[in-house]
Design an enzyme around this catalytic site. Structure first.
Site, short mmCIF file in Angstrom:
data_model
loop_
_atom_site.label_atom_id
_atom_site.label_comp_id
_atom_site.label_asym_id
_atom_site.label_seq_id
_atom_site.Cartn_x
_atom_site.Cartn_y
_atom_site.Cartn_z
N SER A 192 0.85 -1.20 0.00
CA SER A 192 0.00 0.00 0.00
C SER A 192 0.88 1.23 0.00
CB SER A 192 -0.86 0.01 1.27
OG SER A 192 -1.49 1.27 1.43
N TYR A 205 -1.80 -1.32 10.61
CA TYR A 205 -1.96 -1.63 9.18
C TYR A 205 -0.75 -1.15 8.37
CZ TYR A 205 -3.91 -1.35 4.42
OH TYR A 205 -4.12 -1.48 3.08
#
Ligand code: NAD
Ligand code: MG
Length: 300
Positions: A192, A205
């Site tokens: 990401s 995360y």
């Protein structure tokens, strides 16, 4: 988009897809694509294949919705048979993907289960190999993202679940798959932009995504000795159930994508062509790379 459009039709990318503001639309994790407004585009009516993955056998996690669904549709239309993993609560979304893969004339093997469990990961690989007759492509897409404003409220339980789903599962699946992968096989991980530009409310995360990036670089160097390539895709904001089901607070869902120079979120359909490229032999000299698909907030 008109019915004649496909991923090659020339358009203004700024207005190609919906822009914020969006409606608040809370769901409990993992959420369902079928309950989102507007409906995400996974390429159902647009993705056009050219046999770029003819005869390949692929295992895709998180294949029921979002990026994983778009990858499953694209891979099938490029000629691959696919094994699809997702959570049991996502069966309604997964059924649609199975049908889309079968409509493309390819085999769809549904293998629901929790990849946070090592024994299940081993079983997922062995079932895929058995039912597909081998394995050429592993695509790790499944992920867990839960927004928590302050570290005081981030529980050990959440920390562990996020690492199990995003990092441990990737490790276990790669480990189990490797002995089955022939030279020319490919692994694609999903990291990401959070790996490079972490948000304060995504401590756990973002840390898992940085781990995925580092794993991809290192594993690529390790397994090229077997002729296996390993790359990753780093999405920016993408319109999927991950976000309204706890990945962002609802106020951020309303404005989702507004911080990208493109001023909108990406759609899963816009990610699939990069996964196809990285899976196919066209990218034969590419390994250990991370491809950004961010709407303009580039990787460093
Ligand atoms: P999504 O919710 O459609 O897909 C995530 C999938 O992960 C779910 O469908 C679910 O099947 C799977 N999953 C979660 N926990 C699982 C578990 N324990 N066992 C098995 N499967 C599990 O959302 P998405 O945005 O398409 O997410 C796909 C990937 O893209 C994730 O790795 C996510 O981190 C990454 N990503 C998304 C964005 C974004 O803005 N949507 C941005 C960057 C990266
Ligand atoms: Mg899902």
């Amino acid at each position: 988009m008109s019915n004649a459009d496909n991923q090659f039709s020339m358009r203004d990318p700024r207005t190609q897809y919906p822009q914020p503001d969006f409606e608040k639309q809370p769901q409990s994790a993992p959420g369902l694509a079928k309950d989102m407004t507007p409906q995400p585009d996974h390429g159902e009516s647009s993705y056009k294949g050219f046999g770029r993955l003819d005869g390949r056998r692929a295992l895709i996690t998180g294949a029921d919705s979002g990026i994983g669904r778009a990858v499953a549709i694209a891979f099938a239309r490029e000629g691959a048979d696919v094994a699809l993993n997702y959570l049991e609560s996502e069966e309604a979304d997964a059924r649609q993907v199975v049908k889309l893969v079968e409509d493309a004339g390819r085999k769809a093997i549904a293998l629901p289960g929790d990849i946070g469990n090592e024994a299940f990961c081993k079983q997922l690989v062995s079932e895929s190999v058995k039912k597909l007759g081998g394995l050429d492509i592993l695509v790790n897409v499944a992920g867990k993202q839960t927004y928590v404003e302050e570290i005081a409220d981030l529980t050990t339980e959440q920390l562990e679940a996020t690492f199990r789903t995003n990092v441990f599962a990737m490790f276990w699946l790669c480990k189990a798959a490797l002995p089955h992968l022939p030279p020319g096989a490919t692994i694609i991980n999903t990291t990401s932009i959070q790996s490079y530009q972490p948000s304060p409310g995504l401590l756990d995360y973002a840390s898992t995504k940085a781990a995925i990036t580092a794993f991809t670089h290192a594993f690529a160097k390790q397994v090229i000795s077997k002729g296996v390539r390993v790359n990753a895709v780093a999405p920016g904001p993408v319109w999927t159930p991950l976000q309204p089901s706890g990945g962002q607070p609802q106020e951020k869902v309303e404005k989702f994508g507004s911080e990208a120079p493109m001023k909108r979120p990406g759609q899963p359909a816009e990610l699939a062509p990069i996964y196809v490229l990285l899976a196919s032999q066209e990218s034969s000299f590419v390994t250990g790379e991370v491809y950004g698909v961010t709407g303009g907030n580039h990787l460093p």
